[in-house]
Structures are given as C-alpha cells and as structure tokens.
Design a protein around this motif. Structure first.
Motif, PDB file in Angstrom:
ATOM      1  N   VAL A   1       0.836  -1.199   0.000  1.00  0.00           N
ATOM      2  CA  VAL A   1       0.000   0.000   0.000  1.00  0.00           C
ATOM      3  C   VAL A   1       0.873   1.250   0.000  1.00  0.00           C
ATOM      4  O   VAL A   1       1.685   1.456   0.902  1.00  0.00           O
ATOM      5  CB  VAL A   1      -0.923   0.023   1.231  1.00  0.00           C
ATOM      6  CG1 VAL A   1      -1.750   1.300   1.257  1.00  0.00           C
ATOM      7  CG2 VAL A   1      -1.823  -1.207   1.243  1.00  0.00           C
ATOM      8  N   LEU A   2       0.693   2.074  -1.025  1.00  0.00           N
ATOM      9  CA  LEU A   2       1.347   3.378  -1.067  1.00  0.00           C
ATOM     10  C   LEU A   2       0.416   4.416  -0.469  1.00  0.00           C
ATOM     11  O   LEU A   2      -0.804   4.317  -0.594  1.00  0.00           O
ATOM     12  CB  LEU A   2       1.683   3.754  -2.510  1.00  0.00           C
ATOM     13  CG  LEU A   2       2.638   2.819  -3.250  1.00  0.00           C
ATOM     14  CD1 LEU A   2       2.830   3.300  -4.680  1.00  0.00           C
ATOM     15  CD2 LEU A   2       3.977   2.745  -2.547  1.00  0.00           C
ATOM     16  N   LEU A   3       0.981   5.431   0.165  1.00  0.00           N
ATOM     17  CA  LEU A   3       0.167   6.491   0.723  1.00  0.00           C
ATOM     18  C   LEU A   3      -0.474   7.319  -0.385  1.00  0.00           C
ATOM     19  O   LEU A   3      -0.005   7.333  -1.531  1.00  0.00           O
ATOM     20  CB  LEU A   3       1.018   7.401   1.610  1.00  0.00           C
ATOM     21  CG  LEU A   3       1.608   6.757   2.872  1.00  0.00           C
ATOM     22  CD1 LEU A   3       2.391   7.787   3.658  1.00  0.00           C
ATOM     23  CD2 LEU A   3       0.524   6.143   3.732  1.00  0.00           C
TER      24      LEU A   3
ATOM     25  N   LEU B   1      -0.283   2.600   9.567  1.00  0.00           N
ATOM     26  CA  LEU B   1      -1.080   3.821   9.474  1.00  0.00           C
ATOM     27  C   LEU B   1      -2.513   3.513   9.042  1.00  0.00           C
ATOM     28  O   LEU B   1      -3.467   4.117   9.541  1.00  0.00           O
ATOM     29  CB  LEU B   1      -0.428   4.794   8.488  1.00  0.00           C
ATOM     30  CG  LEU B   1      -1.012   6.204   8.433  1.00  0.00           C
ATOM     31  CD1 LEU B   1      -0.912   6.872   9.797  1.00  0.00           C
ATOM     32  CD2 LEU B   1      -0.292   7.043   7.375  1.00  0.00           C
ATOM     33  N   VAL B   2      -2.671   2.566   8.115  1.00  0.00           N
ATOM     34  CA  VAL B   2      -4.014   2.138   7.704  1.00  0.00           C
ATOM     35  C   VAL B   2      -4.789   1.623   8.917  1.00  0.00           C
ATOM     36  O   VAL B   2      -5.944   2.011   9.148  1.00  0.00           O
ATOM     37  CB  VAL B   2      -3.939   1.043   6.621  1.00  0.00           C
ATOM     38  CG1 VAL B   2      -5.295   0.378   6.437  1.00  0.00           C
ATOM     39  CG2 VAL B   2      -3.466   1.627   5.298  1.00  0.00           C
ATOM     40  N   ALA B   3      -4.156   0.739   9.688  1.00  0.00           N
ATOM     41  CA  ALA B   3      -4.824   0.163  10.864  1.00  0.00           C
ATOM     42  C   ALA B   3      -5.162   1.245  11.883  1.00  0.00           C
ATOM     43  O   ALA B   3      -6.228   1.204  12.520  1.00  0.00           O
ATOM     44  CB  ALA B   3      -3.938  -0.909  11.494  1.00  0.00           C
TER      45      ALA B   3
ATOM     46  N   TYR C   1      -4.514   3.517  -0.679  1.00  0.00           N
ATOM     47  CA  TYR C   1      -4.544   3.901   0.730  1.00  0.00           C
ATOM     48  C   TYR C   1      -5.964   4.281   1.150  1.00  0.00           C
ATOM     49  O   TYR C   1      -6.454   3.840   2.197  1.00  0.00           O
ATOM     50  CB  TYR C   1      -3.587   5.069   0.976  1.00  0.00           C
ATOM     51  CG  TYR C   1      -3.632   5.577   2.395  1.00  0.00           C
ATOM     52  CD1 TYR C   1      -2.991   4.890   3.418  1.00  0.00           C
ATOM     53  CD2 TYR C   1      -4.351   6.732   2.713  1.00  0.00           C
ATOM     54  CE1 TYR C   1      -3.049   5.344   4.727  1.00  0.00           C
ATOM     55  CE2 TYR C   1      -4.420   7.191   4.015  1.00  0.00           C
ATOM     56  CZ  TYR C   1      -3.762   6.498   5.015  1.00  0.00           C
ATOM     57  OH  TYR C   1      -3.836   6.946   6.310  1.00  0.00           O
ATOM     58  N   LYS C   2      -6.648   5.054   0.327  1.00  0.00           N
ATOM     59  CA  LYS C   2      -8.035   5.444   0.625  1.00  0.00           C
ATOM     60  C   LYS C   2      -8.940   4.223   0.671  1.00  0.00           C
ATOM     61  O   LYS C   2      -9.818   4.114   1.537  1.00  0.00           O
ATOM     62  CB  LYS C   2      -8.535   6.438  -0.414  1.00  0.00           C
ATOM     63  CG  LYS C   2      -9.951   6.945  -0.176  1.00  0.00           C
ATOM     64  CD  LYS C   2     -10.357   7.955  -1.223  1.00  0.00           C
ATOM     65  CE  LYS C   2     -11.778   8.450  -0.979  1.00  0.00           C
ATOM     66  NZ  LYS C   2     -12.193   9.437  -2.031  1.00  0.00           N
TER      67      LYS C   2
END
Length: 263
Positions: free
Chosen positions: A123-125, A219-221, A191-192
């Motif tokens: 996953v890229l930001l 960060l996702v979590a 990411y979204k």
C-alpha cells in the motif's frame, strides 16, 4: 479467470478464495492448502485458488487494461461460474491483497466478503501523504518492466526477488505485468480504499519484507481501527510459516462467524 485449485466441498459452510500477487500464480498457496487439508476442523471449507488475468492459466490479452474494473469483472464471473453461494473470505497476497480490498469496497462486487486476509499488501500512501520511501518504491518498481526490455540486469534483479517471494521473472515482459504495476500496485488510491474498508480485515506483514512498507500498513490500521488489524510476523514477502499460521487461524474465525450467522 481460471480457477486452478478447488477442493469441491459439497454444501460448504465457508468458501475461501485465494488471489496471488503480480508475476505469480495460484501455486503461491500450495503450502497453505497442504496444511489446511490436514486440519479436520476445516474439512467443510471450500478452497478456491485463482490465476489472475494475465498470469498462469487465465486469459492473457494485450487489449485488457488489467485494472480494478477488469479484475473485479473476472472475479464476479468466476464466483458465478463456480456457483459459490456460501459466505466468502477473500485471501490476497501482494497485488492480490490490493485487488481483494478493492473488491470488498466496490459497488460492482457480486458478493460482500465476510472478511479479508491481506498478506503483504504494498500500500502506497495517498499523493498528499506520500513521503520519500514511497517515492523510491514507485521509481524502482514502476520502472522494472521498462528495464526488462532494455537492461539484462533486470532479469538478475527479478531472480533475486524470486528468492523471497512467488514472483516469476518470465512475466516481466508481459503486458499484464506493466499494466498491473501501473494500474494496481502504483495506484495511490489504494490507501483510501484500505481506510474505507467496512469488513473485518487482517493485514499480515513480514518483518523483513523489502517490498512492503510496514509503516503504511500500521497507518491504515490506525486510521481504520474498527475494521483493520495489523500483525507483523517473522518472514519476508512470501507466505512464510508464521503467515500460514495466522491465515489458518483467521479462516477458522471466519468459519465460526459463518456458522453463527446461520443459527
């Protein structure tokens, strides 16, 4: 999309669909299937492994975009073709994890997954959050297909990657590799998508994985704590022993939830 493995359970309590990563095939999951087959508590779970479009035995076509629309369409077709009617858990590795997450959030999906098990998702930001490691990742791996055409050393790099993943160098020059890299892996909307997940989701990360930014998964979590759980285990990018243990444990949880829903 071609289903390469199906244990053909009659009236299963749960169906688990496995999606492999870029430049790989359904054989990615061979060790997982072997361990599940030895677990008596999972005998009524149907296991289906697919070769994604452009890889393995599935359709290879230069006219395909190999984007989320194509992959979701193919998954819907496969679910219908296989007459899957039980609750579904999606398990994805690497690019397959990105596709599984997108499927779970898409209004076009024919089935709402009971849960997701996402292994090593790169996953890229989002663009507005991107930082230096993301930019290096994008530049390095986004150029790999072009390097394969011009620089023999890329083949050496690909063989090196194969040492710790299911990546196969013979796909480097395939349209499916270049287009999937551009449209799926290097897609900053991922990411979204992950922060918008509304089904229970486990993110599994290999502690020594050189292809996935663990900070992004954490960060996702953090930003989707109600639905997303992050766990790091010893291993690289492949389906290591530690990851297999976690995958099987999550499938058992999914089976328990599926049975509870029918009571």
């Amino acid at each position: 999309m071609q289903n390469v493995f199906d244990n053909h359970v009659t009236n299963p309590d749960l169906t688990v669909i496995f999606l492999h990563g870029i430049a790989a095939e359904s054989a990615t999951w061979r060790a997982v299937f072997h361990e599940i087959s030895q677990d008596h508590s999972l005998q009524n779970v149907r296991l289906v492994a697919l070769d994604l479009l452009g890889f393995g035995k599935s359709l290879h076509a230069g006219w395909l975009d190999y984007d989320y629309y194509d992959y979701i369409t193919a998954i819907n077709h496969t679910i219908k073709h296989l007459k899957i009617s039980s609750p579904v858990v999606l398990v994805g590795h690497s690019m397959g994890a990105l596709i599984a997450a997108n499927y779970a959030t898409s209004s076009r999906a024919s089935v709402k997954p009971l849960s997701l098990i996402l292994v090593s998702p790169p996953v890229l930001l989002a663009d507005e959050l991107a930082h230096l490691p993301d930019k290096i990742y994008t530049k390095t791996y986004g150029s790999l297909h072009q390097f394969a055409k011009e620089v023999p050393a890329a083949e050496t790099l690909a063989h090196f990657i194969q040492r710790f993943s299911s990546f196969r160098s013979n796909y480097l020059k395939e349209p499916s590799f270049q287009k999937s890299m551009d449209n799926i892996i290097l897609n900053h909307d991922n990411y979204k998508t992950f922060t918008n997940l509304k089904v229970p989701t486990l993110l599994l990360h290999g502690h020594f994985d050189p292809l996935v930014l663990g900070a992004n998964l954490r960060l996702v979590a953090k930003n989707n704590p109600h639905y997303v759980t992050y766990q790091s285990v010893i291993g690289h990018h492949d389906i290591s022993v530690g990851k297999r243990v976690k995958i099987i444990a999550e499938i058992k949880k999914g089976l328990k939830d599926a049975k509870a829903a029918t009571l």
